[in-house]
Motif scaffolding. Sequence first.
Motif, PDB file in Angstrom:
ATOM      1  N   HIS A 200      -8.651  -8.045 -12.904  1.00 54.29           N
ATOM      2  CA  HIS A 200      -8.361  -7.728 -11.501  1.00 54.29           C
ATOM      3  C   HIS A 200      -8.912  -8.728 -10.533  1.00 54.29           C
ATOM      4  N   HIS A 204      -7.042 -12.071  -7.972  1.00 55.65           N
ATOM      5  CA  HIS A 204      -7.533 -12.429  -6.604  1.00 55.65           C
ATOM      6  C   HIS A 204      -7.673 -13.727  -6.414  1.00 55.65           C
ATOM      7  N   PHE A 222      -1.140  -8.187  -2.382  1.00 53.24           N
ATOM      8  CA  PHE A 222      -2.201  -7.114  -2.841  1.00 53.24           C
ATOM      9  C   PHE A 222      -1.452  -5.958  -3.307  1.00 53.24           C
ATOM     10  N   HIS A 225      -0.081  -6.699  -6.970  1.00 53.33           N
ATOM     11  CA  HIS A 225      -1.194  -6.730  -7.858  1.00 53.33           C
ATOM     12  C   HIS A 225      -1.933  -5.185  -8.176  1.00 53.33           C
ATOM     13  N   HIS A 226      -2.131  -4.432  -7.007  1.00 56.88           N
ATOM     14  CA  HIS A 226      -2.748  -3.325  -7.183  1.00 56.88           C
ATOM     15  C   HIS A 226      -1.703  -2.415  -7.918  1.00 56.88           C
TER      16      HIS A 226
HETATM   17 CU   CU1 Z   1      -7.949  -5.996  -5.574  1.00 54.40          CU
END
Ligand code: CU1
Length: 288
Positions: A200, A204, A222, A225-226
């Motif tokens: 993770h 970023h 964001f 990705h999450h």
């Molecule tokens: Cu994150």
Amino acid sequence: MVYTRKDVSTLTRSERRRFVNALLELKRRGEYDEFVRTHIEYYTSDGETGLRAAHMTPSFLPWHRMLLLDLERALRRVDESVTVPYWDWTRNRTPTALPWTEDLLGGTGRRSDRQVMSGPFAYRNGKWTIKVGVTDTDYLTRDLGRARDPITLPRPDDVEAVLDDPVYDKAPWNSTSTKGFRNKLEGWGSGQGPTSWHTHNRVHRWVGGHMVGGASVNDPVFWMHHAFIDLLWTRWQRRHPGAHYLPAKPLARGDAQRGRVVARHEKMPPWDVTPNEVEDHSRIYRYA
Ligand code: CU1
Ligand code: CU1
């Protein structure tokens, strides 16, 4: 009705447009910046005192699940067909792959100041001004792949190794936990620089710009990705039936982490829910 979160590479042109438009509408109303504020407010690290609800902590996964659900509910109030797509960065691995297209998130930042120049979230296109941040730039920044000091995205093998750990989390329940699924996924390693960024965290860093640090919510990637991180938690649960969130109980008196992490049945601020209550999302959404 249970709704579906899709792989971003399977969205139709109209689904892409609706997702982007719903984000722009939340931004226009000022709702989006509240999510940025919440994320910055809860960006407490190991070195600080007090409860760590969001990062370097067991509740990293349920905390971000709740933040995503809140954002998704807001998007669906704008357009009920919208769900948050996930970005599988083990497959879409280059700065020109999805989701970095003109009609979705736009591309990397320009060389001089990392300013994103293309797509709906480019400052110059007028609809995405950064208002809440830890720096004072009003334009979104990215440095996909870190052009001058390249790093690679995590590979399928890296993800497999993370999913193989049968234990949710281990003492000391922070960024120095070397065993346990949670920190292998969150990705705090030892040492400094690129070799210490995993899974993770590495993603970023690969995106760069605003995605590094507490104001990362300013970049809409964001959420994608999450969503993928959230999906990996679901995959881990399927691989290890019967394994649950840990710690199961509040830590014992004398434990240095007592009062600093959320146990399975404790409330997780700012929400009135426990990690146990959000472990199963199957009645709200599913992943395709
Ligand atoms: Cu994150
Ligand atoms: Cu976060």
